[in-house]
Scaffold this motif. Structure first.
Motif, short mmCIF file in Angstrom:
data_model
loop_
_atom_site.label_atom_id
_atom_site.label_comp_id
_atom_site.label_asym_id
_atom_site.label_seq_id
_atom_site.Cartn_x
_atom_site.Cartn_y
_atom_site.Cartn_z
N ILE A 1 0.83 -1.21 0.00
CA ILE A 1 0.00 0.00 0.00
C ILE A 1 0.86 1.26 0.00
O ILE A 1 0.55 2.23 -0.68
CB ILE A 1 -0.95 0.02 1.22
N PHE A 2 1.96 1.25 0.76
CA PHE A 2 2.71 2.49 0.92
C PHE A 2 4.02 2.54 0.16
O PHE A 2 4.77 3.49 0.26
CB PHE A 2 2.94 2.78 2.40
N PHE A 3 4.33 1.46 -0.58
CA PHE A 3 5.50 1.53 -1.46
C PHE A 3 5.13 1.22 -2.91
O PHE A 3 5.41 2.01 -3.81
CB PHE A 3 6.61 0.59 -0.98
N ALA A 4 4.48 0.07 -3.13
CA ALA A 4 4.18 -0.34 -4.51
C ALA A 4 3.10 0.55 -5.13
O ALA A 4 3.28 1.08 -6.24
CB ALA A 4 3.75 -1.81 -4.54
N VAL A 5 1.98 0.73 -4.42
CA VAL A 5 0.91 1.58 -4.96
C VAL A 5 1.41 3.01 -5.23
O VAL A 5 1.15 3.55 -6.30
CB VAL A 5 -0.33 1.57 -4.03
N PRO A 6 2.14 3.63 -4.29
CA PRO A 6 2.65 4.97 -4.59
C PRO A 6 3.54 5.01 -5.82
O PRO A 6 3.51 5.98 -6.57
CB PRO A 6 3.45 5.33 -3.33
N SER A 7 4.33 3.94 -6.04
CA SER A 7 5.19 3.93 -7.22
C SER A 7 4.35 3.96 -8.48
O SER A 7 4.67 4.67 -9.45
CB SER A 7 6.09 2.69 -7.22
N VAL A 8 3.26 3.18 -8.48
CA VAL A 8 2.35 3.18 -9.63
C VAL A 8 1.71 4.56 -9.77
O VAL A 8 1.61 5.12 -10.87
CB VAL A 8 1.28 2.08 -9.47
N GLN A 9 1.31 5.14 -8.63
CA GLN A 9 0.69 6.47 -8.65
C GLN A 9 1.66 7.52 -9.19
O GLN A 9 1.28 8.44 -9.92
CB GLN A 9 0.22 6.85 -7.24
N LEU A 10 2.96 7.34 -8.85
CA LEU A 10 3.97 8.27 -9.34
C LEU A 10 4.04 8.20 -10.87
O LEU A 10 4.10 9.23 -11.55
CB LEU A 10 5.33 7.93 -8.74
N MET A 11 4.02 6.96 -11.39
CA MET A 11 4.05 6.80 -12.85
C MET A 11 2.81 7.43 -13.47
O MET A 11 2.89 8.11 -14.50
CB MET A 11 4.12 5.32 -13.21
N ALA A 12 1.65 7.21 -12.85
CA ALA A 12 0.41 7.80 -13.36
C ALA A 12 0.53 9.32 -13.36
O ALA A 12 0.22 9.99 -14.35
CB ALA A 12 -0.77 7.34 -12.52
N MET B 1 10.98 7.73 -3.21
CA MET B 1 9.99 7.21 -2.26
C MET B 1 9.15 8.32 -1.68
O MET B 1 7.92 8.22 -1.59
CB MET B 1 10.71 6.47 -1.13
N GLY B 2 9.81 9.39 -1.26
CA GLY B 2 9.08 10.51 -0.66
C GLY B 2 8.10 11.11 -1.64
O GLY B 2 6.94 11.35 -1.31
N SER B 3 8.56 11.31 -2.88
CA SER B 3 7.68 11.97 -3.85
C SER B 3 6.55 11.05 -4.28
O SER B 3 5.44 11.52 -4.51
CB SER B 3 8.49 12.44 -5.06
N SER B 4 6.77 9.74 -4.35
CA SER B 4 5.67 8.88 -4.77
C SER B 4 4.60 8.79 -3.68
O SER B 4 3.41 8.74 -3.97
CB SER B 4 6.15 7.50 -5.21
N LEU B 5 5.04 8.80 -2.41
CA LEU B 5 4.03 8.83 -1.33
C LEU B 5 3.22 10.11 -1.40
O LEU B 5 1.99 10.10 -1.24
CB LEU B 5 4.72 8.73 0.02
N LEU B 6 3.90 11.22 -1.66
CA LEU B 6 3.18 12.50 -1.77
C LEU B 6 2.19 12.44 -2.93
O LEU B 6 1.05 12.90 -2.81
CB LEU B 6 4.17 13.65 -1.96
N ALA B 7 2.63 11.84 -4.06
CA ALA B 7 1.73 11.71 -5.21
C ALA B 7 0.49 10.91 -4.83
O ALA B 7 -0.63 11.24 -5.23
CB ALA B 7 2.47 11.06 -6.38
N LEU B 8 0.69 9.86 -4.02
CA LEU B 8 -0.44 9.03 -3.59
C LEU B 8 -1.38 9.83 -2.69
O LEU B 8 -2.60 9.86 -2.90
CB LEU B 8 0.05 7.79 -2.85
N PHE B 9 -0.81 10.50 -1.68
CA PHE B 9 -1.63 11.27 -0.76
C PHE B 9 -2.37 12.38 -1.50
O PHE B 9 -3.54 12.66 -1.23
CB PHE B 9 -0.78 11.86 0.37
N ALA B 10 -1.69 13.02 -2.45
CA ALA B 10 -2.31 14.10 -3.20
C ALA B 10 -3.47 13.56 -4.05
O ALA B 10 -4.54 14.16 -4.13
CB ALA B 10 -1.29 14.80 -4.09
N ALA B 11 -3.25 12.39 -4.67
CA ALA B 11 -4.31 11.80 -5.48
C ALA B 11 -5.51 11.44 -4.62
O ALA B 11 -6.65 11.45 -5.09
CB ALA B 11 -3.78 10.56 -6.21
N GLY B 12 -5.27 11.13 -3.34
CA GLY B 12 -6.36 10.81 -2.44
C GLY B 12 -6.96 12.06 -1.81
O GLY B 12 -7.79 11.96 -0.91
N GLY B 13 -6.54 13.23 -2.26
CA GLY B 13 -7.08 14.49 -1.74
C GLY B 13 -6.62 14.81 -0.33
O GLY B 13 -7.27 15.56 0.39
#
Lengths: 305, 267
Positions: A44-55, B119-131
């Motif tokens: 959830i906090f490593f793999a999914v974010p990596s995919v989200q980064l690509m998106a 890693m830091g930026s991808s987590l931020l991208a995730l949190f941002a996408a989740g509003g």
């Protein structure tokens, strides 16, 4: 006494409840059960974010954080990022490469001395290698900032010897950034090198000497190849974090020494151009993975991965 | 070779090693020295006079001690989370056979091979996408810290477990101890040093993290965030006091733990 009693009662219970070994299927399930929380967390906090980064790197750049981005598969973000930040990409890998090579030359004698020459001071020397790195990374880098400052004693003495010209400076230069990177990641080179040097059977070196190899040849043909796994591991542990670092270039350099980490940080947190920042981030990751795979293949140390 | 030449060649490596150690200690010595500095202005980093004031009034700069407290809280919580999850996973990887081991190992290895910016930026991208970009804070830092400490815990505990002599456990079972008793009386005491080492590593990684935290901290200020902010205006000497304290604590912990380890080996 109670321990013995407890042990006996447990033993009795054990024989009563498990007359046969645990069935394989239950053990298998236990394995999954133990693994699940950690794997879920990483997924959830490593793999999914990596995919989200690509998106995110493929979002339309005309959007904004406030009003949302549109997914338009804007592949053009990548060439845009490469042309805009080619120098920072190149600089990152160059600085990280130089710092890694310097770290090898500094770490090898130290690891060698600890493994073979330290005698009863071995433990103490290992502690000395690790200890400085418990002081905050930022505080140590800021200390370098003051040590290399224009009115500091290092610049002063270099000027007196004549190595540095009268108007020369160390701070805010590539030299300072590379020195900072080398310093910060040095223990990541020393420790794996030490680990693999320490395992070497010294009789092999003696055998080489008996067969009339001189010290240098024995080192080149026996010690060095046997320490290769440590060298490869150390190189990766130094190069990867160094190429993504931006603290050293920020605190010891100027915008002229900006690395790709500075670019990603600025685009995400200051300019708020998420697609551009994500494209840089993905490019950095892909470049590093490619280089690492190539390097590991070439050095013949696949078993490390 | 002459005798002098041989002696020099023999000790050259020690001499170079000493110089490298000196290089590694230069900034730390500087931090300790500056913690006693009595600066005239906030922007001067030269040693101007000796004083105990910085040590006595460690919390004088606004926000320093609260950021320290935040870092300790996050560090402890992240250590607890990562150590529990990572230890369970390490046991599963060493003691159990199942499908997907290879993929699992890759997923655990990857965070250690990924630069922190990514890693830091991808987590931020995730949190941002989740509003959630506007609501980042303690919780998001904690999530990120558990994530990057986890892999290091798994690797550390796994190494200890793999090096374990399984005949001791077999002996225990032969003496009619149940699996449960064997686990708590034999396996756990043997693995415990590995778990402790993993916990200490986690705490220091979490406490010192700047890059990943910088992307996901919202308005929460950890100690590295405080130092970063202060660096723009001039570092108060108390920051060096905290740096020195961290160094001394770590040195003490390492010396005590290796001391205990050696005494146990001797016994």
């Amino acid at each position: 006494m109670s321990a013995v009693v407890g042990g006996l009662t447990d033993a009795a219970r054990g024989t009563a409840t498990t007359p046969t070994p645990t069935p394989i299927s239950r053990r298998k399930l236990t394995g999954y059960f133990l693994l699940l929380p950690a794997l879920a967390w990483l997924a959830i906090f490593f793999a999914v974010p990596s995919v989200q980064l690509m998106a995110t790197s493929l979002y339309d750049r005309s959007g904004s954080l406030e009003y949302g981005y549109e997914m338009t598969f804007a592949v053009g973000n990548y060439p845009a990022a490469w042309t805009a930040y080619a120098t920072q990409f190149g600089r990152s890998f160059m600085y990280a490469g130089i710092a890694t090579v310097l770290a090898i030359f500094l770490a090898y004698p130290l690891a060698y001395a600890i493994a073979f020459r330290a005698g009863r001071f071995k433990h103490l020397m290992l502690v000395l290698v690790i200890a400085p790195f418990f002081t905050s990374f930022l505080v140590r880098t800021l200390a370098w900032n003051s040590i290399l400052a224009d009115n500091g004693f290092v610049v002063g003495s270099l000027k007196t010897i004549g190595i540095l010209p009268e108007d020369g400076r160390l701070l805010a230069s590539s030299v300072a950034v590379v020195a900072g990177l080398t310093y910060n990641f040095l223990p990541f080179m020393v420790l794996p090198l030490y680990a693999s040097l320490e395992k070497i059977d010294l009789r092999l070196v003696e055998a080489a000497r008996d067969l009339y190899a001189n010290g240098f040849t024995a080192f080149r043909k026996v010690t060095l190849p046997l320490s290769l796994p440590g060298l490869v591991a150390g190189t990766l542990l130094t190069f990867i974090p160094a190429s993504g670092d931006y603290i050293n270039s920020q605190l010891l350099g100027t915008p002229k020494q900006a690395m790709i980490g500075n670019v990603i940080d600025r685009n995400f947190l200051v300019i708020l151009d998420y697609p551009m920042a994500a494209a840089c981030s993905v490019t950095l990751m892909v470049a590093i993975v490619t280089m690492v795979l190539f390097y590991v293949r070439r050095s013949g140390a696949e078993e490390l991965l | 070779m002459t005798r002098v030449g041989r002696w020099a060649a023999d000790h050259a490596v020690l001499f170079v090693a000493g110089l490298v150690l000196l290089y590694m200690f230069l900034p730390v010595s500087f931090v300790v020295l500056m913690s006693f500095n009595d600066p005239v202005s906030r922007l001067s980093y030269e040693f101007q006079g000796f004083t105990w004031d910085n040590w006595r009034n460690m919390c004088a700069p606004a926000g320093l001690c609260s950021s320290l407290l935040t870092s300790i809280q996050i560090g402890l919580a992240a250590t607890l989370g990562a150590t529990v999850l990572g230890t369970l996973a390490a046991f599963a990887l060493v003691r159990h056979r199942f499908r997907g081991r290879k993929a699992t190992s890759v997923l655990i290895f990857l965070p250690m091979a990924t630069p922190e910016v990514v890693m830091g930026s991808s987590l931020l991208a995730l949190f941002a996408a989740g509003g959630l970009a506007g609501r980042l804070g303690f919780w998001s830092i904690l999530i990120a810290h558990i994530m990057f400490c986890l892999s290091f815990v798994v690797v550390t505990v796994k190494a200890r477990l793999a090096g374990l002599d399984s005949t001791l456990e077999q002996a225990s079972m032969d003496l009619y101890a149940s699996e449960w008793t064997t686990f708590w009386r034999v396996t756990m005491p043997l693995v415990f040093p590995g778990i402790m080492a993993a916990a200490m590593l986690s705490f220091s990684l979490s406490f010192d993290d700047f890059i990943i935290t910088n992307f996901n901290h919202g308005n929460t200020i950890t100690f590295p965030m405080f130092v970063w902010g202060a660096a723009q205006r001039g570092i108060p000497p108390q920051v060096n006091v905290v740096g020195s304290l961290m160094f001394l604590t770590a040195l003490l912990l390492v010396l005590v733990s290796t001391g205990i380890g050696r005494r146990k080996q001797a016994a």
